[in-house]
Each structure stands twice: as C-alpha cells, then as structure tokens.
Enzyme design. Structure first.
Site, short mmCIF file in Angstrom:
data_model
loop_
_atom_site.label_atom_id
_atom_site.label_comp_id
_atom_site.label_asym_id
_atom_site.label_seq_id
_atom_site.Cartn_x
_atom_site.Cartn_y
_atom_site.Cartn_z
CE LYS A 22 -2.89 0.83 3.54
NZ LYS A 22 -2.80 2.25 4.20
CG ASP A 315 1.45 0.42 9.82
OD1 ASP A 315 1.01 1.36 10.66
OD2 ASP A 315 1.87 0.49 8.77
#
Length: 431
Positions: A22, A315
């Site tokens: 991403k 993350d």
C-alpha cells in the site's frame, strides 16, 4: 456496520499472494502523476486508500487507468498539476493527505485537502510546519484537516530535523525538495523509517542521498516515468505470519512479499522470540527487496520493543501484542506514542480487543505491557474494530487463535487496506 464471525482454527496451511504494498502503491500513483509520460504499475494494492489516491491525482489533471491490479498513470509533468476548484477528498488515506502537499507546493494555485471524520482527527501540523519553513503557504484547521496549500512553483531548500520518526513527514519534505530553488533538502531522522520514497525517486532519475538517518534530495527538472512491479505488502502478510506462528501444525507460504528492512521489524522481533520464518528466493522488484516466506508454528518467549525499533514495525505492534500474549514471560513496548494518533488510539484499541479475549495487557502513555500465557486465549464475545483496519485484522487473528472465536463489529474497515482479507484467511484456515 458489518459484523463478521471468526471461528477458531486448528492451523493455517497453504500458500497466499498478498496484495501489492500500500505504501509503495500510494507513492507510485503520486509520483507517476508528476512524471513525464506514462507510468505502468503492476501489482498495485487496490484498496479504499489507494483508490482515494487515484481519484485525487485524476482531480488534479493526471490520468489514471485501472485494470485489476494494473495501472497506467499519464503524468502531467513535475509542475503540471492544477486545482479543480473542488476540495481534494483524501477520505481515510493518511499517506495521501501527508505526502500530496509536498508535491502541491511546487504547482500553481490553491489546493484544499479534506478527509473523513477519522482522517480529520489526525495531526497535520507535522507536515504543514516544515513546508512553511521552506517558504510555502500551508495552513491547517487547528492542526487538522482541512489543509490548504497555495502552490507558488518553488520553495527554499531545508535541513529539517524530525521531532518524531515519521516516513510520511520525511517523504513530504523530500517531495517538496524537488521544487527547491537550489541545493539540497535533507531530513534528519531520530530513527530510520521506511525508505520507499527515496528508492522510487532515485529510480525516476532524481539525485538522492540515501544516507541512513539523513536522506536528502536535490531539485529536479523532471521525473522519468515508472515501470514498476509492486511487491506484496508486508503489513498485509503480517497477520498471517503471526497466526501461523501461534497455531500448532501450521505450514504457510507467502509469495513475493516486500522485505525492505525498514518495514520488517516484526520479523526481527519474532525471530528473537523464537519464531520460525524462513526467507528464500530473494530478488529485487522495482528497486525493492522481495522474498518468499515460509512460516511454521513455534513456541515464543517474551521480549521488549524499544523506541528505536518502533518505526520498523509500527503498523504491526497490535499483532505483536497478541503474539506476546501467548508467549512465555512478560513483554513490553515503549516509545510507541504514535499509535495514539492513528485511525484510532491503537494503544487503547488493542487493549479493548485483547483483554476481553483473555490476554493480560496493561497500557502506558507510550505503549503496553503484556503478561504472556503460552496457551490459547479463551476468546468469545464481541469486539469493536474502532473503524480501524489494523484493529479489525488483529481481532480476526485473535479469534482464529482463541478457543471460542470472536464476533467483530465494524469488520468492513479492513477494506481500507485489504478488501479480500477475510476471504484469504478462510482459504488457508484448517478447522
């Protein structure tokens, strides 16, 4: 609001190819929009966030054609973006709203960036301040979106010391440095962060200094178009890595995953906890290191994650908390206050997901402490994903490795980064 039931699994078995990275997808769309000619992207990570970026660059005058995970981006040139007269809707895409201003300062005109309720709560002064130091006009609304940038075609070079480690802020400043009137724009980092922007700029012909902790760029006259194969997203692979590690009898293969060392801190942490993750068939794709991963079950021991490591697995820290909850001993995370200003307050959200499932976790101002119990947590009940894709995926893996499963409210939030997550999980779960 969508609810999903995740039942316990015996193991994970089989092979997967996770969606394209991403972070790299965002950057490829943004830089392709200001490149000369047509950029071709293969393996684009299609998600709500990256589609927001595609729509944003279209609204600024660049062309984007999507065909599955392939994209053709028709660049407008380094200074060719133009305001449409309407605000640029960044929706929930934090990367978009923090990187795009670095390009807009080099255009001509007034640009307003807005987002959804979640994005509008996230801090933006951290990008507006360095842009102002470069002579640009960048104004937030009490530190948040809407953010207004008035492009004047050029800025002054800057040596900027980041107050906190942030790849998004670093990238914004480096992108603005492409439009400097002269000289080097340098960012000094308190700890290394993901370096996708530097790698991509270098591949597009920009003079880049890729010095660890002090990357820099020089002004550019134009950018070469991209021809890019985007590797699999490590953050999308991470839930499967943790689940396979925790479930007895698991044997899982993950194909063509990006293993950029600025992204794979979770692997280093899991390795010292005793995990069995093998990397093979190493190669390069578009200037990024790629490998296939083989994951098997392992018994884990506790560890500590300090502030210097946090940017390398920020993350994945929610997933680390789950792994720590099933390890031998007490694990600690420190220096992770950045988790409090993500899509949710992830420190509290992790506690709210894991504690009702039987994980012993206590939060601090900058992290958490987990008391590990090397057995499957009880599970059961309902958890709230807090409108956060990472928390929804954490809840799913927690349900998978628990004894009673879990019901996730707000599970649709996974579409922000990984729309096919639940389908892929079911395809390899053995029950």
């Amino acid at each position: 609001m969508t609810a999903v039931e995740v039942a316990p699994a015996v193991s994970l078995r089989g092979g997967l190819a996770v969606p394209g990275d991403k972070s790299i997808s965002h950057r490829a769309l943004l830089l392709g929009a200001v490149a000369d000619g047509e950029s071709r992207l293969e393996g684009l990570g299609i998600s709500e966030d990256t589609l927001a970026t595609a729509d944003a660059v279209r609204s600024l005058g660049a062309g984007v054609e999507l065909d599955g995970d392939r994209a053709a981006v028709h660049g407008a040139g380094l200074r060719g973006l133009r305001p449409s007269g309407e605000p640029i809707d960044c929706r929930n895409a934090g990367t978009l709203i923090r990187l795009l201003p670095g390009l807009l300062v080099g255009q001509e005109g007034r640009f307003e960036l807005v987002g959804d309720d979640s994005l509008s709560r996230r801090p933006l002064e951290r990008v507006a301040e360095p842009l102002r130091l470069m002579g640009a006009v960048a104004e937030t609304t009490e530190g948040h979106a809407p953010l207004v940038v008035e492009g004047r075609g050029a800025v002054e070079p800057l040596r900027y010391e980041l107050p906190m480690a942030s790849a998004q802020v670093k990238s914004c400043v480096l992108l603005a440095g492409l439009y400097a009137t002269h000289g080097r724009t340098e960012v000094v980092e308190p700890a290394p962060t993901r370096d996708h922007t530097e790698r991509m700029l270098e591949g597009m012909g920009v003079r880049v200094q890729r010095k660890p902790g002090a990357p820099a760029v020089w002004p550019a006259e134009g950018l070469r178009a991209l021809d890019l194969q985007i590797p699999g997203d490590f953050s999308s692979a991470a839930p499967f890595i943790v689940a396979a590690t925790l479930l007895t009898g698991s044997e899982l293969r993950l194909q063509a995953v990006g293993v950029n060392p600025t992204r794979t801190g979770l692997l280093s942490v899991l390795e010292r906890m005793g995990a069995r993750v093998a990397l093979f068939n190493r190669r390069s794709a578009g200037g990024e290191p790629v490998a296939d991963l083989q994951v098997a079950h392992a018994d884990l021991v506790a560890t500590t994650v300090g502030a210097d490591e946090v940017p390398l697995l920020v993350d994945e820290l929610p997933l680390f908390a789950l792994a720590a909850g099933m390890a031998h001993g007490d694990s600690v995370v420190r220096g992770a206050q950045e988790l409090r200003v993500k899509e949710s307050d992830r420190i509290e959200a992790v506690k709210n997901v894991l504690r009702p499932l039987g994980i012993r976790i206590e939060t601090t101002h900058d992290g958490f402490r987990v008391r590990g119990v090397p057995s499957r947590p009880k599970g059961g009940g309902v958890v709230d994903a807090a409108s956060d894709h990472r928390i929804a995926m954490l809840a799913a893996i927690a349900g998978l490795v628990s004894r009673e499963g879990v019901r996730i409210e707000g599970a649709e939030s996974v579409a922000v980064s990984f729309p096919d997550f639940f389908a892929m999980l079911e395809s390899i779960a053995v029950r």
